[in-house]
Design a protein around this motif. Structure first.
Motif, short mmCIF file in Angstrom:
data_model
loop_
_atom_site.label_atom_id
_atom_site.label_comp_id
_atom_site.label_asym_id
_atom_site.label_seq_id
_atom_site.Cartn_x
_atom_site.Cartn_y
_atom_site.Cartn_z
N ASN A 1 5.47 -4.32 -10.19
CA ASN A 1 6.91 -4.28 -10.29
C ASN A 1 7.48 -5.67 -10.54
N GLY A 2 6.81 -6.42 -11.37
CA GLY A 2 7.28 -7.77 -11.59
C GLY A 2 7.25 -8.54 -10.31
N ASP A 3 8.15 -9.48 -10.21
CA ASP A 3 8.20 -10.27 -8.98
C ASP A 3 9.46 -9.99 -8.19
N ASP A 4 10.15 -8.93 -8.54
CA ASP A 4 11.32 -8.57 -7.76
C ASP A 4 10.88 -8.03 -6.42
N GLU A 5 11.62 -8.40 -5.40
CA GLU A 5 11.30 -7.84 -4.10
C GLU A 5 11.87 -6.44 -4.03
N VAL A 6 11.15 -5.59 -3.32
CA VAL A 6 11.57 -4.20 -3.22
C VAL A 6 12.71 -4.10 -2.22
N GLY A 7 13.74 -3.37 -2.58
CA GLY A 7 14.88 -3.22 -1.68
C GLY A 7 14.52 -2.40 -0.47
N THR B 1 15.19 -12.16 0.38
CA THR B 1 15.03 -12.24 1.83
C THR B 1 13.57 -12.43 2.24
N GLY B 2 12.68 -11.70 1.61
CA GLY B 2 11.27 -11.80 1.98
C GLY B 2 10.73 -13.21 1.78
N PRO C 1 5.73 -5.95 1.36
CA PRO C 1 6.05 -5.75 -0.07
C PRO C 1 6.41 -7.03 -0.82
N LEU C 2 6.14 -8.18 -0.24
CA LEU C 2 6.42 -9.44 -0.94
C LEU C 2 5.60 -9.53 -2.23
N PRO C 3 6.23 -9.92 -3.34
CA PRO C 3 5.43 -10.17 -4.55
C PRO C 3 4.54 -11.39 -4.33
N TYR D 1 2.24 -2.04 -5.95
CA TYR D 1 1.91 -2.38 -4.56
C TYR D 1 3.14 -2.66 -3.71
N GLN D 2 4.21 -3.20 -4.33
CA GLN D 2 5.39 -3.51 -3.52
C GLN D 2 6.02 -2.24 -2.96
N ARG E 1 3.62 -0.63 -0.32
CA ARG E 1 3.55 -1.34 0.96
C ARG E 1 4.88 -1.29 1.70
N ASP E 2 5.98 -1.21 0.96
CA ASP E 2 7.28 -1.16 1.63
C ASP E 2 7.43 0.12 2.43
N GLY F 1 11.69 -9.22 7.94
CA GLY F 1 12.17 -10.05 6.82
C GLY F 1 11.30 -9.90 5.60
N TYR F 2 9.99 -9.83 5.80
CA TYR F 2 9.09 -9.66 4.65
C TYR F 2 9.40 -8.36 3.91
N GLY G 1 12.31 -7.35 3.38
CA GLY G 1 13.62 -7.50 2.75
C GLY G 1 14.80 -7.21 3.65
#
Lengths: 290, 310
Positions: free
Chosen positions: A2-8, A37-38, A133-135, B72-73, B76-77, B103-104, B106
């Motif tokens: 998912n690219g490097d966007d963090e998952v909401g 945030t992550g 879920p951090l990229p 994976y994001q 894992r979320d 925080g990890y 989000g």
């Protein structure tokens, strides 16, 4: 991927994401978009880790450099002639100050990222990060930037200690900042590789004591390149530390033995390459996952 | 129905060891799913692939439709993990560890603090919030592992031996928390070597052995495949067990003046058994059925000559 966007928060995780979290996800501000945030959380965690232990992180380089300045600068330095750099006469204690700043900054930047990653692997708490879920880019940048920050803080501490012993100009402040940023980022990035590669604490000692420090000591911290002749001079040009010390020295004195722009460009490219390597190693799970 | 976990022909090899050998498992959203198996069956390897701590060699694995590597994001979320081994950040007090974990995922700082406090209260160790993990008692450590899994409010809670080594009371406390999560809609994947735990909690159970799924069914269905023990007290006890002509009966013998019959699906055998005994002239005064345990079924299915967990 998912690219490097963090998952909401509200996208998948969370049965009932709270209003605050959902709102934050629905309309992320500029800060959240630039520094999600992550990423901020991991960066904050890493900074807290060294800030809360000043006796382990800031006091040792402070004491070491008081000794360096006392012994090499005052006691021995008083017996050494001034150096001439680009026609400018510089007393020995001032001449070694940039090199000592580089030595302290890169050692701490390297040590921070390598220790943090290796210790996390050793005790497996790095799994808290890896299962989140951090990229991968966010993980790597958080480790690198926090470690570079530690290197910069140590560099500033050493600079302030140096001012107790001598006075130095800052002739090229932008170069000084640029070189300090690049070398701290570079060695923080190397530290990530070291932390992933290490299989035991001994590995970190080997990297620091047998590779890093010799390179620094032969990188012109305590002497001028002009003092070298023939093969010794040529070999020195293959030592990246020479360019780092030379660049920081240029930032202070506005004079250098090697061209600073080329040095900065090469070091910047090298830094980007090592950061890219770090991200790839994390993506592959090198040293991290089975 | 949405699948919380979907694994197809999943393979994991470590050098010449095949830890997972074509594993197929589907867990529906909202389900309480148990994973049983002897040591080395591949349960933890399977979990590690789901959460990103191991790369699969082949096959598919997805969480809520998201491939565990390509997406994976998202995968894992959705997951909260309470692993078997303690892998907790020792540098920070436990509340901060939870805030970091949130925080990890989000979750913003203020909300992360609220969730961390709530998670610590849920597992009953809020008063220890400023303590580091190393200073917690064994039971508190187990509680904390659950709190860390809960703090991101996951859709899928993966619990790898969550009650290993804890006393009975704490085990029941943890069951209550886990059950409440499941009642609220959270999918649970539980590995345990306490068969009682699987019997009590799980909607369905998969039994794994040597990297494969040996069986998958509800605990009741599995227990039906075991051998029940029927104890029949009679007015006059024969010297030898009568000859019974019932297909599900495995054995009949006299023990302590009672007739003891072992049979599959004991409760359905009893009416025919009583009719045959009465036809033979015996007077039955009491009947007791002792159901096969899931543990016995589990041991039968995974018997390989080596030691098993259960």
């Amino acid at each position: 991927m998912n690219g490097d966007d963090e998952v909401g928060v509200a996208s998948d995780g969370g049965n009932a994401a709270t209003e605050g979290a959902t709102t934050a996800t629905a309309s992320p501000g500029l800060l959240d978009r630039l520094l999600p945030t992550g990423f901020r959380t991991l960066f904050h965690r890493e900074v807290l880790r060294f800030v809360r232990r000043p006796r382990n992180t800031f006091l040792p380089p402070a004491i070491t450099n008081v000794l360096y300045f006392s012994v090499f600068g005052v006691i021995l330095g008083g017996r050494i002639d001034s150096f001439v750099l680009d026609g400018r006469e510089i007393e020995y204690i001032a001449f070694i100050l940039p090199g000592l700043i580089v030595l302290g900054a890169i050692s701490n930047a390297f040590e921070n990222s390598s220790f943090s990653i290796f210790h996390g692997r050793w005790n497996e708490y790095i799994h808290e990060v890896l299962t989140s879920p951090l990229p991968y880019t966010s993980m790597v940048l958080a480790y690198i930037l926090s470690s570079a920050l530690r290197g910069l803080v140590v560099g500033i501490i050493i600079g302030l200690i140096g001012l107790l012993f001598t006075s130095v100009p800052v002739a090229r402040p932008l170069y000084l900042v640029a070189f300090m940023l690049v070398i701290c980022l570079l060695f923080a990035s190397f530290g990530v590789v070291g932390g992933l590669w290490a299989r035991d604490f001994d590995y970190l000692t080997v990297l620091n004591q047998f590779i890093l420090r010799p390179l620094v000591f032969f990188g012109g911290v305590f002497y001028s390149l002009d003092a070298l002749e023939g093969i010794a001079y040529t070999v020195s040009l293959f030592n990246p530390m020479v360019y780092m010390v030379n660049g920081v020295r240029y930032g202070f004195f506005g004079a250098a033995e090697l061209p600073p722009n080329e040095s900065l460009a090469v070091l910047s490219v090298l830094t980007l390459a090592v950061v890219a390597l770090d991200v790839e190693l994390f993506r592959r799970g090198y040293g991290l996952v089975d | 129905m949405t699948l919380a976990i979907r694994a197809r022909n999943l393979v994991k090899e470590y050098d010449d060891v095949r830890a997972l050998d074509g594993l197929d498992i589907s867990v529906e959203a909202g389900e309480f799913f148990g994973l049983l198996g002897p040591n080395g069956a591949g349960k933890t390897t399977f979990i590690n692939i789901l959460v990103g701590l191991a790369h699969r060699t082949d096959g598919e694995a997805a969480v809520f439709g998201h491939d565990v590597e390509a997406e994976y994001q998202q995968a894992r979320d959705a997951i909260g993990l309470a692993p078997q081994e303690y892998n907790v950040d020792r540098f920070f007090p436990i509340q901060e560890v939870l805030e970091h974990k949130a925080g990890y995922h989000g979750i913003p700082s203020g909300e992360a603090t609220r969730r961390a406090e709530e998670a610590l209260k849920t597992v009953g160790i809020y008063e220890k919030r400023d303590t580091r993990f190393d200073w917690l008692s064994g039971g508190m450590k187990r509680r904390f592992m659950l709190a860390r899994a809960l703090v991101s409010d996951p859709d899928l809670l993966i619990l790898d031996e969550p009650t290993a080594g804890v006393d009975v009371q704490l085990r029941r406390d943890l069951w209550d928390v886990i059950n409440r999560m499941n009642d609220a809609g959270t999918t649970i994947l539980l590995t345990t070597h306490y068969i009682e735990e699987a019997e009590r909690l799980c909607d369905r159970v998969a039994i794994m052995d040597e990297g494969c799924k040996v069986e998958e069914a509800s605990p009741d269905e599995l227990m039906d495949r075991g051998t029940d023990r029927i104890t029949v007290s009679m007015g006059s006890t024969p010297a030898t067990a009568p000859e019974l002509n019932l297909s599900d009966v495995h054995d009949a013998r006299i023990e302590d003046s009672d007739l003891v019959v072992t049979a599959a699906r004991g409760s359905s055998v009893v009416p025919d058994l009583l009719r045959q005994l009465e036809a033979m002239g015996y007077t039955v005064t009491e009947v007791d059925i002792e159901r096969a345990s899931l543990e016995e079924v589990f041991v039968d299915m995974t018997r390989t000559g080596s030691a098993v967990e259960a």
